[in-house]
Enzyme design. Structure first.
Site, mmCIF file in Angstrom:
data_model
loop_
_atom_site.group_PDB
_atom_site.id
_atom_site.type_symbol
_atom_site.label_atom_id
_atom_site.label_comp_id
_atom_site.label_asym_id
_atom_site.label_seq_id
_atom_site.Cartn_x
_atom_site.Cartn_y
_atom_site.Cartn_z
ATOM 1 N N LEU A 6 46.909 -11.989 14.854
ATOM 2 C CA LEU A 6 48.132 -12.445 14.936
ATOM 3 C C LEU A 6 48.431 -13.060 16.102
ATOM 4 O O LEU A 6 47.972 -13.744 17.049
ATOM 5 C CB LEU A 6 49.086 -11.759 14.188
ATOM 6 C CG LEU A 6 49.587 -10.148 13.091
ATOM 7 C CD1 LEU A 6 50.131 -9.819 13.311
ATOM 8 C CD2 LEU A 6 49.306 -11.282 11.618
ATOM 9 N N SER A 7 49.189 -14.835 14.928
ATOM 10 C CA SER A 7 50.213 -15.401 16.220
ATOM 11 C C SER A 7 50.687 -14.755 16.991
ATOM 12 O O SER A 7 51.949 -13.792 16.710
ATOM 13 C CB SER A 7 50.892 -16.637 15.100
ATOM 14 O OG SER A 7 51.673 -17.028 16.798
ATOM 15 N N GLY A 8 50.509 -14.612 18.474
ATOM 16 C CA GLY A 8 51.665 -13.559 19.370
ATOM 17 C C GLY A 8 50.895 -12.738 19.869
ATOM 18 O O GLY A 8 51.954 -11.951 20.056
ATOM 19 N N ALA A 9 49.539 -12.220 19.210
ATOM 20 C CA ALA A 9 49.014 -11.277 19.381
ATOM 21 C C ALA A 9 48.638 -11.000 20.798
ATOM 22 O O ALA A 9 47.872 -9.917 21.439
ATOM 23 C CB ALA A 9 48.443 -10.679 18.951
ATOM 24 N N GLY A 10 47.956 -11.984 21.598
ATOM 25 C CA GLY A 10 47.522 -12.226 22.504
ATOM 26 C C GLY A 10 46.215 -12.665 23.193
ATOM 27 O O GLY A 10 45.594 -13.302 23.826
ATOM 28 N N LYS A 11 46.003 -13.700 22.147
ATOM 29 C CA LYS A 11 44.008 -14.168 22.090
ATOM 30 C C LYS A 11 44.257 -15.013 22.701
ATOM 31 O O LYS A 11 43.922 -14.936 23.497
ATOM 32 C CB LYS A 11 44.118 -14.821 20.744
ATOM 33 C CG LYS A 11 44.137 -13.597 19.780
ATOM 34 C CD LYS A 11 43.928 -14.814 18.288
ATOM 35 C CE LYS A 11 45.121 -15.517 18.215
ATOM 36 N NZ LYS A 11 46.089 -15.149 17.753
ATOM 37 N N SER A 12 45.146 -15.854 22.989
ATOM 38 C CA SER A 12 44.713 -17.208 24.510
ATOM 39 C C SER A 12 45.315 -16.376 25.555
ATOM 40 O O SER A 12 44.643 -17.515 26.542
ATOM 41 C CB SER A 12 45.825 -18.417 23.400
ATOM 42 O OG SER A 12 45.946 -18.936 22.701
ATOM 43 N N SER A 78 41.955 -16.822 12.651
ATOM 44 C CA SER A 78 40.592 -16.548 11.375
ATOM 45 C C SER A 78 40.835 -15.222 10.566
ATOM 46 O O SER A 78 40.134 -14.263 11.078
ATOM 47 C CB SER A 78 39.714 -16.388 12.506
ATOM 48 O OG SER A 78 39.812 -15.392 13.381
#
Lengths: 174, 174
Positions: A6-12, A78
């Protein structure tokens, strides 16, 4: 390393930190969904078809880089499991390891964090087709790695991911 | 190596041959306009804005590869001088050499060759906005390299291009 979540989950955040640390050891690149969208996919919407097109473009670039020995982190929501499976197939067919990393924080957590204020806006109906709010997210059924950014420290999550890289011989064992 | 020229001038042919020959010596990649359009720019038209978008996407990918030490050949009509100048600036700003190669065959020659039958169709009005027929091509005013594929042999053209690479230290001198 395909970082989905999700957006904000910490991927970046995780990708940036790990990529920076590995850069001294081997060629590494980060393809961040938001940045890449600007360069490769301006004009695309958030419909399923356009999301898939965007993600396939990122995959194409990732394979080009992997072909030349670059370890690529893709940080992109994704949301569709089938599309991620296609990307795995394309990557594997090209001879590259595909590691699906589920960057997992429950929806309640990312709504609470709301680092960019996007969830508030999505909940207010100001953003259409926002993943988790008004658009689906299909979590990986059997990710290669799953990190829980709501429960575990950033260091612990990073360690899990680098361990997965080492286990695959993509980086030297720590 | 930014190979610009009319459709049928020999951009892909020369790039493919040189890239194949250099692959044993150093990392090299060919981004062919037609292929790349399929992967990165499906849906774009041949308007000036869309052509520019397409070419900028190729440039973005080329810079990513160059950043990791890959010598990139781009074979793309890239008809607008201003856009090519922008690509040179972006490349130079990123610390990569940008070599504009004008793959030059006069319009009459490529119409005569018409390898893919496209000029015939464009002249019959079956293809809109076809470069050289119904859409402009702005030849480079001062290309880094100019090869005349109508007058010189393929070997001679290849030699000119590899000499330009060697002169810039991008490959070992022959």
């Amino acid at each position: 390393m395909w970082m989905t979540g999700l957006s904000g989950a910490g991927k970046s955040t995780l990708s940036t930190a790990i990529a920076a640390r590995l850069a001294a050891q081997r060629p590494v690149e980060l393809l961040d969904g938001d940045d890449v969208r600007t360069f490769l996919s301006a004009g695309l919407t958030f419909s399923r078809a356009d999301r898939d097109t965007n993600v396939h473009r990122i995959g194409y670039v990732a394979r080009l880089l992997a072909k030349h020995g670059v370890l690529v982190f893709v940080a992109a929501i994704s949301p569709y499991a089938e599309t991620r499976a296609q990307l795995r197939e394309l990557s594997t067919a090209a001879g590259h390891a595909f590691v699906e990393v589920f960057v997992h924080a429950p929806l309640a957590t990312v709504i609470e964090r709301d680092v960019k204020g996007l969830y508030r806006r999505a909940q207010a109906g100001e953003i259409e087709r926002f993943t988790g709010i008004s658009d689906p997210y299909e979590p990986p059924a059997s990710p290669d790695v799953e990190v829980r950014t709501d429960r575990d420290s950033r260091d612990a999550c990073e360690a899990q991911i680098t361990a997965a890289l080492a286990a695959r011989g993509l980086i030297a064992a720590a």
